[in-house]
Write an enzyme that holds these catalytic residues in place. Structure first.
Site, mmCIF file in Angstrom:
data_model
loop_
_atom_site.group_PDB
_atom_site.id
_atom_site.type_symbol
_atom_site.label_atom_id
_atom_site.label_comp_id
_atom_site.label_asym_id
_atom_site.label_seq_id
_atom_site.Cartn_x
_atom_site.Cartn_y
_atom_site.Cartn_z
ATOM 1 N N ARG A 21 28.105 -20.498 0.649
ATOM 2 C CA ARG A 21 28.664 -21.863 0.642
ATOM 3 C C ARG A 21 28.185 -22.657 1.854
ATOM 4 N NH1 ARG A 21 33.316 -23.669 3.254
ATOM 5 N NH2 ARG A 21 34.565 -25.277 2.225
ATOM 6 N N ASP A 127 29.186 -1.844 7.086
ATOM 7 C CA ASP A 127 28.875 -0.637 7.875
ATOM 8 C C ASP A 127 28.812 -0.929 9.376
ATOM 9 O OD1 ASP A 127 28.619 0.488 5.395
ATOM 10 O OD2 ASP A 127 26.436 0.355 5.364
HETATM 11 P P1 ATP Z 1 24.459 -2.233 3.254
HETATM 12 O O1 ATP Z 1 24.115 -1.251 4.341
HETATM 13 O O2 ATP Z 1 25.597 -3.095 3.622
HETATM 14 O O3 ATP Z 1 24.602 -1.601 1.929
HETATM 15 P P2 ATP Z 1 21.705 -3.047 3.348
HETATM 16 O O4 ATP Z 1 21.102 -4.384 3.470
HETATM 17 O O5 ATP Z 1 21.445 -2.103 4.491
HETATM 18 O O6 ATP Z 1 23.228 -3.264 3.120
HETATM 19 P P3 ATP Z 1 19.958 -1.491 1.572
HETATM 20 O O7 ATP Z 1 20.270 -0.906 0.246
HETATM 21 O O8 ATP Z 1 19.565 -0.539 2.649
HETATM 22 O O9 ATP Z 1 21.235 -2.366 1.975
HETATM 23 O O10 ATP Z 1 18.759 -2.536 1.404
HETATM 24 C C1 ATP Z 1 18.825 -3.576 0.454
HETATM 25 C C2 ATP Z 1 17.452 -3.906 -0.089
HETATM 26 O O11 ATP Z 1 16.578 -4.316 0.987
HETATM 27 C C3 ATP Z 1 16.694 -2.736 -0.725
HETATM 28 O O12 ATP Z 1 17.066 -2.489 -2.059
HETATM 29 C C4 ATP Z 1 15.250 -3.260 -0.679
HETATM 30 O O13 ATP Z 1 14.980 -4.152 -1.741
HETATM 31 C C5 ATP Z 1 15.228 -4.032 0.646
HETATM 32 N N1 ATP Z 1 14.607 -3.155 1.668
HETATM 33 C C6 ATP Z 1 15.163 -2.094 2.289
HETATM 34 N N2 ATP Z 1 14.276 -1.487 3.094
HETATM 35 C C7 ATP Z 1 13.120 -2.188 2.982
HETATM 36 C C8 ATP Z 1 11.809 -2.067 3.558
HETATM 37 N N3 ATP Z 1 11.521 -1.087 4.418
HETATM 38 N N4 ATP Z 1 10.879 -2.990 3.203
HETATM 39 C C9 ATP Z 1 11.159 -3.973 2.342
HETATM 40 N N5 ATP Z 1 12.364 -4.118 1.753
HETATM 41 C C10 ATP Z 1 13.336 -3.256 2.061
#
Ligand code: ATP
Length: 323
Positions: A21, A127
């Site tokens: 938002r 987290d």
């Molecule tokens: P949370 O920890 O709160 O679940 P997060 O952002 O750490 O959130 P992840 O599942 O680790 O969640 O990452 C989300 C998305 O980010 C992944 O599905 C992927 O599309 C992208 N991503 C993660 N690592 C990479 C990377 N090394 N390079 C490019 N994209 C990435």
């Protein structure tokens, strides 16, 4: 800047809607067009973008989850996937993206930036494992939800003189478990950052029992070497030594879905509005986070290169207070 897009990625966190938002309304206020990307990086690759007006984000500030949807995309981890994403954005004339998400998502932001596409990240994950922000969107609400559950479990535990192993989320980070243990008055806490001997937990429970405690609560982080189920299996053979009868409660996704509290609504609003201001000033490749009460931009390169440390003096405090 005329057109920007906003997406939510990774695990949903209470306050993501408030952030969407704020991006939309701050952008509209500047006379820009703002697009929402559905389902995180997956939607960026498939070109699932929808224009969002100030009215389209009415009535969402108090809702948990994310109105845009979130997803985990393996394809985005490949250079070809990210190239497709940049193509989708360019076809719509989008010049920059605001990425609301946690560690993995901001690694994706940095990867996109390195390919020349401007991105500003907004720190959002329950987290709280993201370098560049002392706390992130969703942490406070998730912690309060865990606390409410712990308070309830304490009441029933006391009525039956039971011990509870309460598992909380947090991936490989023990922040939520440690804070919930301190605020909930737990007898012990198990986190991934410190090796735990289940024997020590058994002794803590027994001591509590012998000191006449009516209950014993152990808060266990899901990413710990011994999660709640693992500890329960260990204790199965030592039942009589514990004193208390043992129960297990896994809070799981209950912690995610709640309505964001005031702290997370305000944090989300401030971080997201600041992200748009950075883009207006021509800045990208940074994460907007909260450091010592101030909104601070940290280079995404530093965010992905550093691991956020957990203050282990708080573990000592938790142990002292469990007497
Ligand atoms: P949370 O920890 O709160 O679940 P997060 O952002 O750490 O959130 P992840 O599942 O680790 O969640 O990452 C989300 C998305 O980010 C992944 O599905 C992927 O599309 C992208 N991503 C993660 N690592 C990479 C990377 N090394 N390079 C490019 N994209 C990435």
């Amino acid at each position: 800047m005329k057109r920007i897009a906003v997406l939510t990625s990774g695990g949903d966190a209470p306050g993501m809607n408030a952030a969407i938002r704020a991006v939309v309304r701050t952008g509209v206020d500047k006379g820009w067009e703002v697009f929402g990307v559905r389902h995180g990086y997956a939607g960026l690759i498939s070109g699932d973008l929808l224009p969002l007006s100030a009215r389209d984000v009415s009535g969402v500030i108090q809702l948990g989850g994310t109105m845009l949807g979130s997803a985990r995309s393996l394809e985005f981890k490949t250079e070809e996937g990210r190239r497709k994403a940049i193509r989708s954005l360019s076809e719509r004339g989008v010049e920059a993206v605001v990425v609301i998400g946690g560690n993995g998502s901001q690694t994706g932001s940095q990867a996109l930036c390195q390919m020349g596409f401007p991105v500003v990240g907004v720190a959002s994950t329950i987290d709280n494992d993201l370098y560049g922000s002392e706390t992130c969107i969703g942490v406070d609400t998730a912690l309060n939800i865990a606390l409410e559950a712990i308070d309830r479990l304490k009441v029933t535990a006391s009525s039956h003189q039971r011990a509870f192993l309460i598992e909380v989320m947090g991936r490989n980070c023990g922040y939520l478990a440690l804070m919930a243990a301190i605020a909930g008055g737990a007898e012990a806490v198990v986190i991934p950052e410190v090796d735990t001997d289940p024997e020590e937990i058994a002794v803590a429970l027994r001591c509590g029992y012998e000191r006449g405690k009516p209950h014993a609560l152990v808060v266990v982080a899901e990413g710990a070497e011994y999660n709640a189920a693992g500890l329960a299996r260990y204790f199965e053979e030592h039942k009589e030594r514990l004193g208390f009868e043992l129960r297990v409660s896994t809070l799981g996704h209950i912690q995610r879905g709640g309505a964001p509290g005031a702290f997370d609504r305000l944090l989300a609003t401030r971080l997201a509005a600041a992200a748009v201001e950075e883009l207006e000033r021509g800045v990208s490749g940074v994460l907007m986070g909260l450091i010592r009460g101030e909104i601070v931009a940290t280079l995404l390169a530093d965010v992905v290169a550093n691991k956020k440390a957990l203050d282990l003096s708080l573990l000592e405090l938790a142990q002292v207070l469990a007497k």
